[in-house]
Design an enzyme around this catalytic site. Structure first.
Site, PDB file in Angstrom:
ATOM      1  N   HIS A   1     -25.203 -17.741   6.482  1.00 23.84           N
ATOM      2  CA  HIS A   1     -23.937 -18.357   6.883  1.00 23.84           C
ATOM      3  C   HIS A   1     -22.769 -17.394   6.693  1.00 23.84           C
ATOM      4  CE1 HIS A   1     -22.650 -22.297   8.346  1.00 23.84           C
ATOM      5  NE2 HIS A   1     -21.502 -22.130   7.699  1.00 23.84           N
TER       6      HIS A   1
ATOM      7  N   ASP B   1     -28.413 -12.922  11.919  1.00 15.87           N
ATOM      8  CA  ASP B   1     -27.008 -12.520  11.914  1.00 15.87           C
ATOM      9  C   ASP B   1     -26.588 -12.309  10.466  1.00 15.87           C
ATOM     10  OD1 ASP B   1     -26.465 -14.994  10.752  1.00 15.87           O
ATOM     11  OD2 ASP B   1     -25.362 -15.787  12.457  1.00 15.87           O
TER      12      ASP B   1
ATOM     13  N   ARG C   1     -18.025 -13.130  13.395  1.00 20.53           N
ATOM     14  CA  ARG C   1     -16.624 -12.746  13.197  1.00 20.53           C
ATOM     15  C   ARG C   1     -16.098 -11.770  14.250  1.00 20.53           C
ATOM     16  NH1 ARG C   1     -18.509 -13.111   7.699  1.00 20.53           N
ATOM     17  NH2 ARG C   1     -17.208 -14.484   6.393  1.00 20.53           N
TER      18      ARG C   1
END
Length: 358
Positions: free
Chosen positions: A260, A294, A305
């Site tokens: 996350h 990721d 981002r």
């Protein structure tokens, strides 16, 4: 990353010791590498965006965001959990694996090998836009539309947080599970009706009671959700070989390695470390299902981002970020001596005599 596009993440397990964590915490953290943009554009007034033609790398988008966005909006994208060790580790772990370049390789057609498939759908490159909320913080006018349209223009996958497809564009939707399964099923039915091709079930975040229900029912909950929809459900948040195995046993068509973005549990392992652990202990998993990843990625696979920052420019910025990625991926592969990205594997990595690895 799929089996055909295995990257640096498919190497071996990294062991983090307490002393290593302490060492990381004791020294300065370089969040944005120095690309020379501050020397060239530092005179631009705060809250002004530099011309898009002045953006040459993904770090430049964050530099622009840090100066352009208000402090609260930038903090939303930039923040991470606790002392931000996991966020730092996500970014730095890639530098702890050495490349093993090959020479005298014909790399003239490397760009032709960029296209890939994800769950059987064709895309122009083996990377995608990871789900992130609050797109309007970077772009109040376009919000999610900038990401959707940019992904379409660059022909890559976007795992969307909240918006509806406006065409035949292939999109996956992020899904959080609440304690109300009737409400969850309603969300899934809307996703089916809207034309989403897969659901990305976020299991690494405790929001909305998700983690409590998952602990109570384990992977039985995943099977229950599968029976509620006709489209594939991909669990996102796998960080261990044990959970990867359980996902396969539950019938997952793919798994998504992620912590996350380091925003939930500080000191949680990076997706690279998780991939290495799986490669060491259960390498067959990479041949059985597609594996995505990721977290700290700035040059391949899934990114969140950087694309949120690029969305300050709307779809044009997102498309430029995609083009930058494609060019850098092809150049790096060529310099590594990879003739075909679909054939890259762990033999291009070197880890012997490195104290970080076992």
């Amino acid at each position: 990353m799929t089996d055909g596009h295995a990257s640096a993440a498919s190497t071996r397990h990294i062991i983090q010791t307490p002393s290593a964590v302490e060492t990381l915490a004791a020294r300065p953290f370089l969040n944005e590498p120095d690309t020379g943009i501050d020397d060239a554009l530092g005179q631009i007034p705060t809250h002004s965006l530099p011309n898009l033609t002045e953006i040459f790398g993904l770090p430049d988008f964050e530099w622009a965001a840090r100066r352009h966005l208000d402090s609260a909006s930038y903090a939303w994208y930039r923040n991470a959990a606790g002392g931000e060790w996991s966020y730092r580790n996500n970014l730095e772990v890639f530098g702890r694996i050495n490349m093993k370049p090959r020479v005298l390789v014909d790399i003239t057609n490397i760009k032709d090998s960029l296209p890939t498939t994800i769950l059987g759908y064709n895309f122009s490159a083996p990377f995608f836009i990871s789900p992130c909320a609050k797109a309007s913080y970077a772009n109040p006018n376009d919000a999610e539309d900038g990401l959707v349209k940019g992904a379409a223009a660059g022909d890559i996958l976007y795992i969307i947080a909240a918006a509806k497809p406006k065409s035949s564009q292939v999109l996956f939707q992020q899904l959080y599970v609440t304690n109300n399964l009737t409400s969850t099923q309603a969300v899934m039915r809307r996703a089916e009706k809207a034309g989403y091709k897969a659901l990305i079930l976020t299991v690494e975040a405790p929001a909305s009671g998700d983690r409590q229900r998952a602990h109570r029912f384990g992977w039985q909950l995943y099977k229950q959700l599968q029976n509620m929809t006709s489209i594939p459900i991909i669990p996102k948040g796998i960080t261990s070989v044990e959970d990867a195995r359980m996902a396969l046993q539950a019938g997952a068509p793919a798994i998504f390695l992620s912590n996350h973005g380091g925003r939930q549990l500080d000191t949680s392992p990076s997706s690279l470390e998780a991939a290495i652990e799986i490669y060491q202990q259960a390498p067959e998993i990479f041949n059985q299902v597609e594996v995505y990843a990721d977290g700290g990625v700035r040059y391949a696979v899934g990114m969140g981002r950087p694309f949120m920052y690029a969305n300050m420019y709307g779809s044009r910025g997102v498309k430029q970020a995609i083009d930058i990625m494609k060019n850098e991926m092809a150049l790096d592969a060529a310099n590594l001596g990879v003739a075909d990205l679909r054939k890259i594997n762990a033999s291009y990595m070197r880890w012997e005599n490195n104290g970080w690895y076992s």
